[in-house]
Design an enzyme around this catalytic site. Structure first.
Site, mmCIF file in Angstrom:
data_model
loop_
_atom_site.group_PDB
_atom_site.id
_atom_site.type_symbol
_atom_site.label_atom_id
_atom_site.label_comp_id
_atom_site.label_asym_id
_atom_site.label_seq_id
_atom_site.Cartn_x
_atom_site.Cartn_y
_atom_site.Cartn_z
ATOM 1 N N LYS A 183 0.807 -1.230 0.000
ATOM 2 C CA LYS A 183 0.000 0.000 0.000
ATOM 3 C C LYS A 183 0.839 1.278 0.000
ATOM 4 O O LYS A 183 0.361 2.328 -0.403
ATOM 5 C CB LYS A 183 -0.969 -0.001 1.184
ATOM 6 C CG LYS A 183 -2.103 -0.989 0.997
ATOM 7 C CD LYS A 183 -3.436 -0.346 1.203
ATOM 8 C CE LYS A 183 -4.613 -1.227 0.830
ATOM 9 N NZ LYS A 183 -4.583 -2.588 1.344
ATOM 10 N N SER B 188 -8.374 1.105 9.001
ATOM 11 C CA SER B 188 -7.836 0.653 10.281
ATOM 12 C C SER B 188 -6.602 -0.190 10.022
ATOM 13 O O SER B 188 -6.006 -0.738 10.913
ATOM 14 C CB SER B 188 -8.878 -0.175 11.026
ATOM 15 O OG SER B 188 -9.351 -1.189 10.179
ATOM 16 N N GLU C 83 -9.910 -13.952 -3.675
ATOM 17 C CA GLU C 83 -10.721 -13.270 -2.671
ATOM 18 C C GLU C 83 -11.135 -14.234 -1.579
ATOM 19 O O GLU C 83 -11.270 -15.433 -1.832
ATOM 20 C CB GLU C 83 -12.032 -12.851 -3.362
ATOM 21 C CG GLU C 83 -12.244 -11.395 -3.502
ATOM 22 C CD GLU C 83 -13.666 -11.118 -3.956
ATOM 23 O OE1 GLU C 83 -14.103 -10.022 -3.684
ATOM 24 O OE2 GLU C 83 -14.332 -11.977 -4.568
ATOM 25 N N GLY D 17 -16.327 -12.953 1.388
ATOM 26 C CA GLY D 17 -16.494 -11.630 0.776
ATOM 27 C C GLY D 17 -16.232 -11.732 -0.706
ATOM 28 O O GLY D 17 -15.282 -11.151 -1.225
ATOM 29 N N ASP E 216 -17.574 -10.586 -3.350
ATOM 30 C CA ASP E 216 -18.236 -9.586 -4.202
ATOM 31 C C ASP E 216 -17.528 -9.395 -5.546
ATOM 32 O O ASP E 216 -18.174 -9.311 -6.591
ATOM 33 C CB ASP E 216 -18.308 -8.233 -3.477
ATOM 34 C CG ASP E 216 -16.932 -7.752 -3.039
ATOM 35 O OD1 ASP E 216 -16.466 -8.221 -1.995
ATOM 36 O OD2 ASP E 216 -16.316 -6.949 -3.759
ATOM 37 N N SER F 65 1.133 -9.901 -0.479
ATOM 38 C CA SER F 65 0.829 -8.464 -0.462
ATOM 39 C C SER F 65 1.139 -7.745 0.841
ATOM 40 O O SER F 65 1.275 -6.519 0.847
ATOM 41 C CB SER F 65 -0.632 -8.243 -0.851
ATOM 42 O OG SER F 65 -1.480 -9.009 -0.023
HETATM 43 C C1 LIG Z 1 -5.312 -3.659 1.031
HETATM 44 C C2 LIG Z 1 -4.717 -4.997 0.948
HETATM 45 C C3 LIG Z 1 -5.119 -5.914 -0.043
HETATM 46 C C4 LIG Z 1 -6.226 -5.623 -1.036
HETATM 47 O O1 LIG Z 1 -5.882 -4.572 -1.899
HETATM 48 P P1 LIG Z 1 -6.985 -3.890 -2.832
HETATM 49 O O2 LIG Z 1 -6.242 -2.860 -3.607
HETATM 50 O O3 LIG Z 1 -8.014 -3.271 -1.910
HETATM 51 O O4 LIG Z 1 -7.589 -4.952 -3.660
HETATM 52 C C5 LIG Z 1 -4.465 -7.131 -0.118
HETATM 53 N N1 LIG Z 1 -3.482 -7.461 0.761
HETATM 54 C C6 LIG Z 1 -3.089 -6.608 1.732
HETATM 55 C C7 LIG Z 1 -2.015 -7.042 2.656
HETATM 56 C C8 LIG Z 1 -3.687 -5.347 1.860
HETATM 57 O O5 LIG Z 1 -3.293 -4.517 2.829
#
Ligand SMILES: *Cc1c(COP(=O)(O)O)cnc(C)c1O
Length: 327
Positions: free
Chosen positions: A63, A88, A214, A218, A220, A314
């Protein structure tokens, strides 16, 4: 560039040029995270698997890429006044860190019951935090009101072109390091990460199949993808807190429809199994949401045997106390 890549229809709000511009902006500011391989995983999957370790990114998740790219592109006057975000989790830490580095005031709207560890991390980057009662108030409404009152820019966690472009730099780096891939497995919440990564991947590895993963509770985005109609799931009950978004966004939905090849779901049990496997075998700390892509691959949701596969890990901001209770 590669002429075989599918050209984006002009209506799409983010292009590969935006991802490339974000990469230039982020050079030297975000980590070029390592790409890891595991012989055990390759044997288990019958494939060559490359993990992009965004759990080792600044702030502990990808992020930071989107947050920094969005904040640094604000006009000077807006940088002086500051920004507001609601989260959060990892987006809060990402905007707080980016604001700290860029000397932009950051206000984060968080629920009163946000985990102390996340509150402290956000405050540690000197962001201002405003708590709200999630049973009574809507964080979107609070953020909008503050934006009006104080002249702040709202920076959403996924539905913003500069955020999407920033997230795409993760896949750009991965494919630059590995060469062309057959598949890319990407965790999906609101779709910012997968949109950006799919734009980059289709440009740098034409023919690649980008698969979004996903949580089943959830689903969606999976339903929206298969029906081509936007679906909403309120309050999804899943351990993957980074993917508890209720729907794809105005910007991410058309990008997902255009660039993504498939969307699949995993149960929380499958997700935890993948997470612990990565902890134990690869010695990498990933959080539950961060293991979504790996879980989709490990559980064989798509037949990818014999292929060259990228997986985005991620994030790594695991709440150990909460996970210990679950065990
Ligand atoms: C926010 C987040 C996601 C999902 O990312 P999106 O851009 O909302 O699809 C996946 N993994 C982690 C660790 C995140 O913080």
């Amino acid at each position: 560039m590669n002429s075989a890549a599918r050209p984006a229809p002009p209506a799409l709000p983010v292009t590969y040029d935006d991802v490339a511009a974000a990469a230039r902006m982020l050079a030297g500011r975000c980590h070029r995270t390592p790409v890891m391989t595991s012989r055990t995983v390759d044997e288990r999957c019958g494939a060559s698997v490359f993990f992009k370790c965004e759990n080792l990114q600044r702030g502990g998740a990808f992020k930071f890429r989107g947050a920094y790219n969005a904040l640094t592109r604000l006009p000077a006057e807006q940088k002086r006044r500051g920004i507001v975000a609601y989260s959060s989790g990892n987006h809060a830490q990402a905007v707080a860190l980016a604001g700290h580095l860029l000397r932009i005031p950051v206000l984060v709207v968080m629920p009163q019951d946000a985990p102390a560890i996340k509150v402290e991390a956000t405050r540690g980057y000197s962001a201002e935090i405003l708590f709200y009662d999630r049973s009574r108030d809507s964080r979107e409404a609070i953020a909008e009101r503050l934006a009006q009152q104080r002249g702040l820019a709202v920076i959403p966690s996924f539905d913003h072109p500069h955020v999407v472009a920033g997230q795409g730099t993760a896949a750009k780096e991965l494919i630059e390091d590995t060469g062309p891939l057959d598949f890319l497995f990407v965790p999906c919440g609101g779709g910012g990460l997968i949109s950006g990564c799919a734009i980059a991947a289709s440009q740098l590895s034409p023919g690649i199949k980008v698969v979004g993963v996903e949580p089943a509770a959830g689903d969606d985005a999976t339903r929206s993808f298969h029906t081509r109609t936007l679906h909403v799931v309120e309050h999804p009950d899943t351990i993957a807190d980074g993917a508890r978004t209720t729907s794809l966004g105005k910007i991410t939905f058309p990008l997902v429809l255009h660039y993504v090849s498939d969307m699949v779901t995993v149960t929380d049990e499958e997700l935890l199994r993948a997470m612990f496997f990565i902890w134990e075998r690869m010695k990498l700390v990933v959080e539950p949401t961060g293991a979504l892509g790996a879980a989709g691959l490990f559980e064989g949701k798509v037949d990818a045997r014999g292929a060259r596969i990228g997986v985005i890990l991620s994030g790594g901001n695991a709440d150990f106390r909460q996970l210990a209770r679950l065990l």
